[in-house]
Every structure is written in C-alpha cells, then in structure tokens.
Design a protein around this motif. Structure first.
Motif, PDB file in Angstrom:
ATOM      1  N   THR A 197       0.820  -1.213   0.000  1.00 13.03           N
ATOM      2  CA  THR A 197       0.000   0.000   0.000  1.00 13.03           C
ATOM      3  C   THR A 197       0.850   1.258   0.000  1.00 13.03           C
ATOM      4  OG1 THR A 197      -1.576  -1.262   1.313  1.00 13.03           O
ATOM      5  CG2 THR A 197      -1.953   1.106   1.116  1.00 13.03           C
ATOM      6  N   LEU A 198       1.831   1.312   0.862  1.00 13.80           N
ATOM      7  CA  LEU A 198       2.642   2.532   0.948  1.00 13.80           C
ATOM      8  C   LEU A 198       3.796   2.515  -0.049  1.00 13.80           C
ATOM      9  CD1 LEU A 198       2.825   3.022   4.826  1.00 13.80           C
ATOM     10  CD2 LEU A 198       1.240   4.048   3.200  1.00 13.80           C
ATOM     11  N   ASN A 199       4.001   1.370  -0.660  1.00 14.46           N
ATOM     12  CA  ASN A 199       5.014   1.242  -1.715  1.00 14.46           C
ATOM     13  C   ASN A 199       6.420   1.567  -1.220  1.00 14.46           C
ATOM     14  OD1 ASN A 199       5.633   0.463  -4.293  1.00 14.46           O
ATOM     15  ND2 ASN A 199       5.411   2.514  -5.160  1.00 14.46           N
ATOM     16  N   TRP A 200       6.731   1.077  -0.042  1.00 17.23           N
ATOM     17  CA  TRP A 200       8.083   1.261   0.481  1.00 17.23           C
ATOM     18  C   TRP A 200       8.960   0.092   0.058  1.00 17.23           C
ATOM     19  CZ3 TRP A 200       6.733   2.817   6.218  1.00 17.23           C
ATOM     20  CH2 TRP A 200       6.217   4.122   6.200  1.00 17.23           C
ATOM     21  N   CYS A 201      10.275   0.268   0.253  1.00 16.18           N
ATOM     22  CA  CYS A 201      11.190  -0.781  -0.203  1.00 16.18           C
ATOM     23  C   CYS A 201      11.129  -2.028   0.696  1.00 16.18           C
ATOM     24  CB  CYS A 201      12.617  -0.240  -0.284  1.00 16.18           C
ATOM     25  SG  CYS A 201      13.213   0.548   1.239  1.00 16.18           S
ATOM     26  N   ASP A 202      10.507  -1.884   1.875  1.00 20.67           N
ATOM     27  CA  ASP A 202      10.450  -3.007   2.810  1.00 20.67           C
ATOM     28  C   ASP A 202       9.554  -2.578   3.968  1.00 20.67           C
ATOM     29  OD1 ASP A 202      13.033  -4.909   4.642  1.00 20.67           O
ATOM     30  OD2 ASP A 202      10.929  -5.353   4.176  1.00 20.67           O
ATOM     31  N   VAL A 203       9.307  -3.481   4.908  1.00 22.84           N
ATOM     32  CA  VAL A 203       8.600  -3.066   6.117  1.00 22.84           C
ATOM     33  C   VAL A 203       9.409  -1.936   6.762  1.00 22.84           C
ATOM     34  CG1 VAL A 203       9.793  -4.753   7.614  1.00 22.84           C
ATOM     35  CG2 VAL A 203       7.538  -3.900   8.244  1.00 22.84           C
ATOM     36  N   GLY A 204       8.696  -0.952   7.321  1.00 21.98           N
ATOM     37  CA  GLY A 204       9.395   0.269   7.722  1.00 21.98           C
ATOM     38  C   GLY A 204      10.283   0.142   8.942  1.00 21.98           C
ATOM     39  N   TYR A 205       9.943  -0.785   9.833  1.00 26.83           N
ATOM     40  CA  TYR A 205      10.669  -0.843  11.100  1.00 26.83           C
ATOM     41  C   TYR A 205      11.931  -1.685  10.983  1.00 26.83           C
ATOM     42  CZ  TYR A 205       5.970   0.529  12.431  1.00 26.83           C
ATOM     43  OH  TYR A 205       4.758   1.159  12.500  1.00 26.83           O
ATOM     44  N   ASN A 206      12.890  -1.370  11.838  1.00 28.55           N
ATOM     45  CA  ASN A 206      14.092  -2.194  11.892  1.00 28.55           C
ATOM     46  C   ASN A 206      13.781  -3.522  12.600  1.00 28.55           C
ATOM     47  OD1 ASN A 206      15.181   0.897  12.169  1.00 28.55           O
ATOM     48  ND2 ASN A 206      16.460  -0.356  10.831  1.00 28.55           N
ATOM     49  N   PHE A 207      12.922  -3.455  13.612  1.00 25.38           N
ATOM     50  CA  PHE A 207      12.501  -4.675  14.320  1.00 25.38           C
ATOM     51  C   PHE A 207      11.068  -4.507  14.806  1.00 25.38           C
ATOM     52  CE2 PHE A 207      16.580  -6.742  14.479  1.00 25.38           C
ATOM     53  CZ  PHE A 207      17.491  -5.713  14.486  1.00 25.38           C
ATOM     54  N   LEU A 208      10.350  -5.632  14.880  1.00 33.05           N
ATOM     55  CA  LEU A 208       8.999  -5.613  15.435  1.00 33.05           C
ATOM     56  C   LEU A 208       8.965  -6.494  16.670  1.00 33.05           C
ATOM     57  CD1 LEU A 208       8.500  -6.100  11.966  1.00 33.05           C
ATOM     58  CD2 LEU A 208       6.444  -5.013  12.803  1.00 33.05           C
ATOM     59  N   ILE A 209       8.146  -6.094  17.623  1.00 36.99           N
ATOM     60  CA  ILE A 209       8.032  -6.873  18.866  1.00 36.99           C
ATOM     61  C   ILE A 209       6.601  -7.364  18.965  1.00 36.99           C
ATOM     62  CG2 ILE A 209       8.486  -6.870  21.337  1.00 36.99           C
ATOM     63  CD1 ILE A 209      10.862  -5.797  19.917  1.00 36.99           C
ATOM     64  N   GLY A 210       6.439  -8.665  19.197  1.00 36.43           N
ATOM     65  CA  GLY A 210       5.105  -9.235  19.329  1.00 36.43           C
ATOM     66  C   GLY A 210       4.758  -9.512  20.787  1.00 36.43           C
ATOM     67  N   GLU A 211       3.472  -9.579  21.050  1.00 31.51           N
ATOM     68  CA  GLU A 211       3.058  -9.936  22.412  1.00 31.51           C
ATOM     69  C   GLU A 211       3.322 -11.403  22.698  1.00 31.51           C
ATOM     70  OE1 GLU A 211      -0.723  -8.566  23.788  1.00 31.51           O
ATOM     71  OE2 GLU A 211      -0.526  -6.624  22.794  1.00 31.51           O
ATOM     72  N   ASP A 212       3.798 -12.131  21.689  1.00 33.16           N
ATOM     73  CA  ASP A 212       4.239 -13.500  21.959  1.00 33.16           C
ATOM     74  C   ASP A 212       5.607 -13.492  22.637  1.00 33.16           C
ATOM     75  OD1 ASP A 212       5.595 -12.479  19.792  1.00 33.16           O
ATOM     76  OD2 ASP A 212       5.401 -14.266  18.549  1.00 33.16           O
ATOM     77  N   GLY A 213       6.181 -12.302  22.803  1.00 33.43           N
ATOM     78  CA  GLY A 213       7.494 -12.209  23.445  1.00 33.43           C
ATOM     79  C   GLY A 213       8.634 -12.425  22.485  1.00 33.43           C
ATOM     80  N   LEU A 214       8.351 -12.385  21.195  1.00 28.21           N
ATOM     81  CA  LEU A 214       9.401 -12.612  20.209  1.00 28.21           C
ATOM     82  C   LEU A 214       9.711 -11.332  19.445  1.00 28.21           C
ATOM     83  CD1 LEU A 214       8.240 -16.050  18.725  1.00 28.21           C
ATOM     84  CD2 LEU A 214      10.042 -15.626  20.394  1.00 28.21           C
ATOM     85  N   VAL A 215      10.959 -11.236  19.008  1.00 29.48           N
ATOM     86  CA  VAL A 215      11.398 -10.121  18.182  1.00 29.48           C
ATOM     87  C   VAL A 215      11.393 -10.583  16.732  1.00 29.48           C
ATOM     88  CG1 VAL A 215      13.325  -8.579  17.640  1.00 29.48           C
ATOM     89  CG2 VAL A 215      12.863  -9.212  20.014  1.00 29.48           C
ATOM     90  N   TYR A 216      10.812  -9.785  15.869  1.00 33.51           N
ATOM     91  CA  TYR A 216      10.764 -10.105  14.441  1.00 33.51           C
ATOM     92  C   TYR A 216      11.707  -9.167  13.703  1.00 33.51           C
ATOM     93  CZ  TYR A 216       6.911 -13.127  15.575  1.00 33.51           C
ATOM     94  OH  TYR A 216       6.162 -14.146  16.126  1.00 33.51           O
ATOM     95  N   GLU A 217      12.574  -9.763  12.905  1.00 29.51           N
ATOM     96  CA  GLU A 217      13.546  -8.968  12.184  1.00 29.51           C
ATOM     97  C   GLU A 217      12.864  -8.212  11.053  1.00 29.51           C
ATOM     98  OE1 GLU A 217      16.306 -11.196   9.863  1.00 29.51           O
ATOM     99  OE2 GLU A 217      17.732  -9.549   9.667  1.00 29.51           O
ATOM    100  N   GLY A 218      13.036  -6.904  11.069  1.00 31.69           N
ATOM    101  CA  GLY A 218      12.530  -6.096   9.969  1.00 31.69           C
ATOM    102  C   GLY A 218      13.687  -5.752   9.055  1.00 31.69           C
ATOM    103  N   ARG A 219      14.033  -4.457   8.994  1.00 29.16           N
ATOM    104  CA  ARG A 219      15.174  -4.074   8.168  1.00 29.16           C
ATOM    105  C   ARG A 219      16.491  -4.378   8.848  1.00 29.16           C
ATOM    106  NH1 ARG A 219      13.467   1.403   4.785  1.00 29.16           N
ATOM    107  NH2 ARG A 219      11.312   0.759   4.441  1.00 29.16           N
ATOM    108  N   GLY A 220      16.442  -4.699  10.144  1.00 29.82           N
ATOM    109  CA  GLY A 220      17.672  -5.085  10.820  1.00 29.82           C
ATOM    110  C   GLY A 220      18.498  -3.908  11.300  1.00 29.82           C
ATOM    111  N   TRP A 221      19.708  -4.213  11.741  1.00 34.54           N
ATOM    112  CA  TRP A 221      20.560  -3.192  12.343  1.00 34.54           C
ATOM    113  C   TRP A 221      21.221  -2.273  11.330  1.00 34.54           C
ATOM    114  CZ3 TRP A 221      19.794  -2.506  17.217  1.00 34.54           C
ATOM    115  CH2 TRP A 221      19.547  -3.586  18.076  1.00 34.54           C
ATOM    116  N   ASP A 222      21.414  -2.756  10.106  1.00 35.21           N
ATOM    117  CA  ASP A 222      22.297  -2.056   9.183  1.00 35.21           C
ATOM    118  C   ASP A 222      21.593  -1.153   8.190  1.00 35.21           C
ATOM    119  OD1 ASP A 222      24.077  -5.163   9.086  1.00 35.21           O
ATOM    120  OD2 ASP A 222      24.522  -3.381  10.294  1.00 35.21           O
ATOM    121  N   THR A 223      20.286  -1.351   8.014  1.00 38.75           N
ATOM    122  CA  THR A 223      19.579  -0.641   6.951  1.00 38.75           C
ATOM    123  C   THR A 223      18.715   0.462   7.535  1.00 38.75           C
ATOM    124  OG1 THR A 223      19.507  -2.692   5.696  1.00 38.75           O
ATOM    125  CG2 THR A 223      18.041  -0.935   4.973  1.00 38.75           C
TER     126      THR A 223
END
Lengths: 196, 272
Positions: free
Chosen positions: A88-114
């Motif tokens: 929808t927003l036509n970005w190059c990737d998901v906007g966040y570097n990391f996502l946090i879920g209420e499952d207690g897990l971290v989801y890698e987004g763009r990561g540390w370097d991008t």
C-alpha cells in the motif's frame, strides 16, 4: 628494586584496564534468537540506504494495529505489516528495523544495518525504529514483550550496532503522533536509556 | 645515630630530611624527591581515572577551516514552540550565547550569526547547529539549550567538546557555506520544506553522501572521531568504526605506558 617496580607497572595496567571498562551493562551472552526474515517469509528487501554505525538513538513506536499473542498469529501480523508498508505505501520493505510481538518474540525487519522508514526524514537515518505490534493507548504490552525489546537493545550494544550511550525516545517525543500509545510511552520513560 | 624517614608511596607523607651528615642528607633528599614524584604520578593517574567516569561529552576533533555540524534533538511536545540557543561554556564566567532562534511559532526557522548557524525544525524535533571556518581558538565546550531568559536554560544533549587542530597539511578546506555576515540574519522560512533543503544541502550530511570538502560529524561514534568522507563511501562502514576503536585504545594504552615509563625512570634514577 626492579621487582616492585614491575609489580607497580602491572598494577597500573590492570587498574587502567578496569577503568577502561566503563558502563558494563551486558550479561554474559546478550544476544538471544529473534525471528529472522526468512522465517516469517518476508520478501527480499529492496532497500539500499545503510545506517551509520553505531547508532545513537532508538525510536519506540506501536503499529496501532491488531495485536497478536501467539507465535503463529504474530508471524501472520508481521506479514500484514510488511504487506501494508511495501504494498500500500510502496516502500522498499517493512518500515521498522525490528517488530516486537506480544508472543514475546522479536521479528527482524530491516535489521541493524539498513535505514528504516519509521519516524521521518531526520530520524530515520540516525535511529533504529522498533515497533510493538498492537495499540497501546489503553493497554500495555505484556512484560515478555518488554523484556524482548530490552534484550534486543542489549544485543545491539554488544554487537556494536548501538552506541553504549544510546538514547531511547518515544515516537511522540520526536514526531507529532500518539505512538507508541499512552501506556507503552509511560513504560519506556522508565527505561534506563530513555532520554527525552 | 642517623635515622632515615620511612618512605610512603601515596597519601600525605610529610618527609623531612634530618640534618645530618652530608652523605645521608643527600640520599634522603633524593629519596624524598623520588617519593614526591611518585605521589604526583599517582595523583595524575587517579585523576585520569576520575575524568573517565564523569558525565560524558561528545568529542569532535576537526581541522582549522572545517565546519562543525551538530544535531541536538529536543522533545517535540515540550519545546516545539520554544527558542533554542547555542552556547559556549566558559571557564569562570557565564555561558556565552553565540546564536539563538527567535521564532516561537512551531515552524522551521534558521538563524545565522557570523560563523554560527542554527536551524530549528520543530516538526522533526531537531536543532541543527553549524560552525563554519573553525579556528583553533574555537576549541572548548559547547551546548545546545532551550532559551527562555531570564529562566535558566534547559540543556539539550549532547554536550560538545570541540577540539580544533591546526591544519597539518596547510591545505585550506573550502567552505561550502555562503558569506559570513556579521549581523544576525533571521530568515523566516519559506513555506515549502523543499526550498529549505536546497539552502541547507551541505550541512545535512546524514542522509546523503558526505561532501568531501567538509568534515561533518553529526552522528558521532565512541569518542574521538576523525572520519574522512571518502573513506566512508569507499570502504563501507566498518573501517571508520575500527579505526575509532583503535585510536581510543591507543590513546588510553599510551597513557598507561607513559605512567609506567615515568615510574621506571624515577625508580632507576633515584634508586640506590
């Protein structure tokens, strides 16, 4: 007289070594597994802009979207956020570097370097954007999610991605927004690295 | 019977050489000198350790003629409608306000006062500071503040420790910024942010490749930060970080070596 002299020299070096230590915050092994892109079936990122490391700022936001509290549903939710940003927003990737879920897990987004697309043109190049999946105006994320976020940031310092003196800011501290939500904002203000 | 004072390496040692025969007195003064020297070295050593644990400043090391760029974030909720200032902290005097913004409308504004330039972007919660054509005399401690006299200013992070060194190669660094007017020019912003960005293309270095003529250090790393723009773009991001780490370690190790060498020298020259 040379033996005490040598002893003194070594004592000096040892003390200097301790003095060099500085603020030691990380536990023995600070990096814990996160859910990598491949695992949540993220399409390849088309982003090219890199961050200058180490990064000095972390911006905490919320997706203001549906929460999820199980590994399966959070995996789906990460995909949803990605679809929205890249489709929808036509970005190059998901906007966040990391996502946090209420499952207690971290989801890698763009990561540390991008460089991410989470805050704005001034802050994106100088910060890591982490986002809690959900809307935290009226409720708080569970403690396991907060622990996951803290663990992620400690890992960032250990890996040299975050400056040891990094500052955490709420999204609403640097943009005109309600994010990360009243409840979550109150919580992050108590974090040791929070700096208004 | 001659008695010699007990040598103490640290603490308050009131050593006095008894006035005896010339031989013993000579040795006593030598030992006293040695002990005093050792005390001094210990004090220096301890003060170095203390300095390392005091509240931090961001250190910026630049050559004369170069431009300093600093980014001072502020809370958008609290300070979008406040004036900001760039101050120099003086040794035994009030902080000196070098330049300050006047706009309280919450819209972007820029102010230039000679070599000092401020850009306040309330919508982005950022204050950009620029000092052009740096001189060695500019070296010192600076800070960004929220400016609301007569109230005491609210201090923004980071504190800036600027060190300007003489250009070792004798090559003057060309300054991309326009002429330096001595009068304070307050430019009310154009309505579009596009016009703003063209005016300030050179200072905004974080989002684009660094211009080669200025050494802009807006996201400083661990400490002393001497990164060449070309190095970053040519070799990627790992090299500057490693060189910074090596520089910091070398600096600290060299201090320890200096201390040990000095102690060894005092031992040998004053030893029996």
């Amino acid at each position: 007289m040379s033996a005490p002299c040598a002893l003194l020299a070594w004592a000096l070096l040892a003390l200097l070594g301790l003095g060099l230590g500085g603020p030691r915050e990380e536990p023995p092994n600070p990096c814990c597994p996160i859910v990598p892109r491949r695992e949540w079936r993220a399409p390849a990122s088309k982003c090219s802009k890199k961050l200058r490391l180490p990064v000095r700022y972390v911006v905490v936001s919320h997706t203001a979207d549906s929460p999820c509290d199980c590994p399966a549903s959070c995996l789906k939710q990460a995909q949803n956020v990605h679809n929205y940003h890249s489709g929808t927003l036509n970005w190059c990737d998901v906007g966040y570097n990391f996502l946090i879920g209420e499952d207690g897990l971290v989801y890698e987004g763009r990561g540390w370097d991008t460089k991410g697309d989470h805050t704005g043109p001034t802050w994106n190049p100088i910060s890591i954007g982490i986002s809690f999946m959900g809307n935290y105006m009226e409720r708080s994320p569970p403690r396991r999610a907060l622990r996951a976020a803290q663990s992620l940031l400690a890992c960032g310092v250990a890996q040299g991605k975050l400056s040891p003196r990094y500052e955490v800011k709420g999204h609403r501290d640097v943009q005109r927004t309600l994010s990360p939500g009243d409840q979550l904002y109150e919580i992050i203000q108590t974090w040791p690295h929070y700096h208004e | 019977m001659t008695s010699y004072p007990v040598m103490q390496l640290s603490g308050a040692s009131r050593l006095e050489c008894p006035r005896h025969t010339s031989g013993s007195w000579g040795w006593c003064t030598q030992s006293m000198r040695k002990a005093r020297l050792q005390e001094l070295l210990w004090m220096l050593f301890i003060s170095e350790l203390q300095a390392a644990t005091e509240p931090h400043e961001e250190k910026y090391v630049l050559a004369a003629g170069e431009t300093l760029n600093v980014q001072c974030p502020f809370s958008i909720q609290k300070y979008a409608y406040s004036q900001k200032a760039w101050q120099r902290l003086m040794d035994r005097a009030e902080p000196l306000t070098l330049v300050f913004t006047t706009s309280v409308s919450g819209t972007p504004s820029q102010v230039r006062m000679g070599r000092y330039f401020l850009e306040d972007i309330p919508s982005e919660a950022m204050l950009n500071v620029q000092m052009t054509n740096l001189q060695v005399e500019d070296s010192g401690l600076y800070r960004c503040v929220i400016y609301h006299p007569p109230k005491d200013p609210d201090i923004l992070s980071p504190l800036v420790r600027l060190v300007v060194i003489k250009d070792p190669l004798g090559t003057t660094v060309s300054d991309k910024n326009p002429t330096q007017n001595l009068a304070q020019i307050s430019t009310l912003p154009p309505t579009t942010t596009k016009a703003q960005s063209t005016l300030l293309n050179s200072p905004k270095t974080v989002t684009q490749l660094l211009p080669k003529s200025t050494a802009d250090i807006s996201s400083p790393g661990l400490g002393v930060n001497i990164t060449n723009a070309t190095d970053v773009t040519r070799y990627g991001f790992r090299v500057p970080v490693i060189s910074i780490v090596i520089l910091v370690l070398c600096g600290l190790l060299s201090k320890s070596l200096v201390f040990t060498v000095l102690l060894a020298v005092t031992q040998r020259s004053f030893g029996p």
